[in-house]
Design an enzyme around this catalytic site. Structure first.
Site, short mmCIF file in Angstrom:
data_model
loop_
_atom_site.label_atom_id
_atom_site.label_comp_id
_atom_site.label_asym_id
_atom_site.label_seq_id
_atom_site.Cartn_x
_atom_site.Cartn_y
_atom_site.Cartn_z
N ASN A 38 0.87 -1.19 0.00
CA ASN A 38 0.00 0.00 0.00
C ASN A 38 0.91 1.24 0.00
O ASN A 38 2.12 1.11 0.14
CB ASN A 38 -0.97 -0.02 1.18
CG ASN A 38 -0.24 -0.11 2.49
OD1 ASN A 38 0.59 0.73 2.81
ND2 ASN A 38 -0.52 -1.16 3.26
N GLY A 52 -2.48 -9.69 3.89
CA GLY A 52 -2.33 -10.43 2.65
C GLY A 52 -0.89 -10.75 2.32
O GLY A 52 -0.09 -11.07 3.21
N VAL A 53 -0.55 -10.61 1.06
CA VAL A 53 0.78 -10.99 0.60
C VAL A 53 1.84 -10.06 1.20
O VAL A 53 2.96 -10.48 1.50
CB VAL A 53 0.82 -11.02 -0.95
CG1 VAL A 53 0.76 -9.66 -1.57
CG2 VAL A 53 2.03 -11.80 -1.44
N ASP A 54 1.47 -8.80 1.44
CA ASP A 54 2.38 -7.82 2.05
C ASP A 54 2.82 -8.31 3.44
O ASP A 54 4.03 -8.34 3.75
CB ASP A 54 1.61 -6.49 2.16
CG ASP A 54 2.50 -5.29 2.41
OD1 ASP A 54 3.72 -5.46 2.49
OD2 ASP A 54 1.95 -4.18 2.53
P1 ADP Z 1 -4.14 -6.17 -2.53
O1 ADP Z 1 -4.22 -5.23 -1.35
O2 ADP Z 1 -3.25 -5.61 -3.65
O3 ADP Z 1 -5.46 -6.64 -3.01
P2 ADP Z 1 -3.65 -8.72 -1.15
O4 ADP Z 1 -2.38 -9.14 -0.49
O5 ADP Z 1 -4.85 -8.54 -0.30
O6 ADP Z 1 -3.26 -7.39 -1.98
O7 ADP Z 1 -4.00 -9.75 -2.31
C1 ADP Z 1 -3.32 -9.83 -3.54
C2 ADP Z 1 -3.31 -11.28 -4.00
O8 ADP Z 1 -2.27 -11.98 -3.33
C3 ADP Z 1 -4.60 -12.05 -3.71
O9 ADP Z 1 -4.93 -12.82 -4.88
C4 ADP Z 1 -4.20 -12.96 -2.55
O10 ADP Z 1 -4.94 -14.17 -2.57
C5 ADP Z 1 -2.76 -13.23 -2.87
N1 ADP Z 1 -1.87 -13.67 -1.77
C6 ADP Z 1 -2.01 -13.53 -0.44
N2 ADP Z 1 -0.96 -14.08 0.21
C7 ADP Z 1 -0.13 -14.58 -0.75
C8 ADP Z 1 1.13 -15.26 -0.76
N3 ADP Z 1 1.76 -15.56 0.38
N4 ADP Z 1 1.68 -15.62 -1.96
C9 ADP Z 1 1.06 -15.31 -3.13
N5 ADP Z 1 -0.12 -14.67 -3.20
C10 ADP Z 1 -0.70 -14.30 -2.03
#
Ligand code: ADP
Length: 174
Positions: free
Chosen positions: A23, A31-33
């Site tokens: 962000n 999430g992935v962050d």
């Molecule tokens: P954003 O805020 O950009 O939507 P998110 O992290 O919430 O970011 O989600 C982005 C994508 O990453 C989603 O499709 C989620 O399922 C996926 N995601 C979450 N954790 C992981 C991970 N450890 N590795 C790969 N993809 C992930």
């Protein structure tokens, strides 16, 4: 084939750089962050603090610390607001900016998550079409990147990317 679609956790990938769907603060989130910051260790947050944030659609690069990847490229996807607030152009810009920054930093192998498709609510099929379209275009037009991996966290995301790639493959030149 320089494009791969895998199901899994992006923090485990042994590539030159993984991309973080961050962000604008670059100070971590869910999430992935959150997964990337947990796996990389606190040094990643320390380096991110010094960057002073990142506007939507742009990208910044840091070290990978305890990750197998040497670098993290942080990019800020758009929050989905119905598609009328420039979301497609901003999402496309995330992929292009990340790839350009990769090339500038000698990154040859890079892995992307599905930017904006989690908390930010971007519809998966539309996001996958943009992701695949931008990466195919970049690889066709510019050298420097040997392999791009799309890391999909669930079946819906994986299928959307496979469908987009199959649609583009006949004229992708790969
Ligand atoms: P954003 O805020 O950009 O939507 P998110 O992290 O919430 O970011 O989600 C982005 C994508 O990453 C989603 O499709 C989620 O399922 C996926 N995601 C979450 N954790 C992981 C991970 N450890 N590795 C790969 N993809 C992930």
């Amino acid at each position: 084939m320089p494009i791969q679609i895998l199901r899994g956790d992006i923090t485990r990938l042994d590539v030159d750089a993984i991309v973080n769907a961050a962000n604008e603060s670059l100070l971590g989130g869910g999430g992935v962050d959150g997964a990337i910051h947990r796996a990389a260790g606190p040094e990643l947050l320390e380096e991110c603090r010094k960057l002073g944030g990142c506007p939507t659609g742009e990208a910044r690069i840091t070290g990978g610390y305890r990750l197998p990847a040497r670098h993290v490229i942080h990019t800020v996807g758009p929050v989905w607001r119905g598609g009328t607030r420039n979301e497609p152009a901003l999402l496309a810009s995330c992929y292009r900016s990340s790839l350009a920054l990769a090339v500038e930093n000698g990154v040859h192998t890079i892995a992307f998550p599905a930017i904006s498709t989690g908390v930010f609510g971007y519809p998966i099929a539309e996001a996958a079409a943009i992701a695949i379209g931008e990466v195919v275009r970049f690889l066709r037009e510019q050298g420097g990147i040997d392999r791009v991996v799309f890391v999909c966290f669930n079946e819906e995301v994986e299928e959307a990317h496979r469908r987009s790639l199959e649609r583009l493959l006949p004229d992708s030149g790969f």
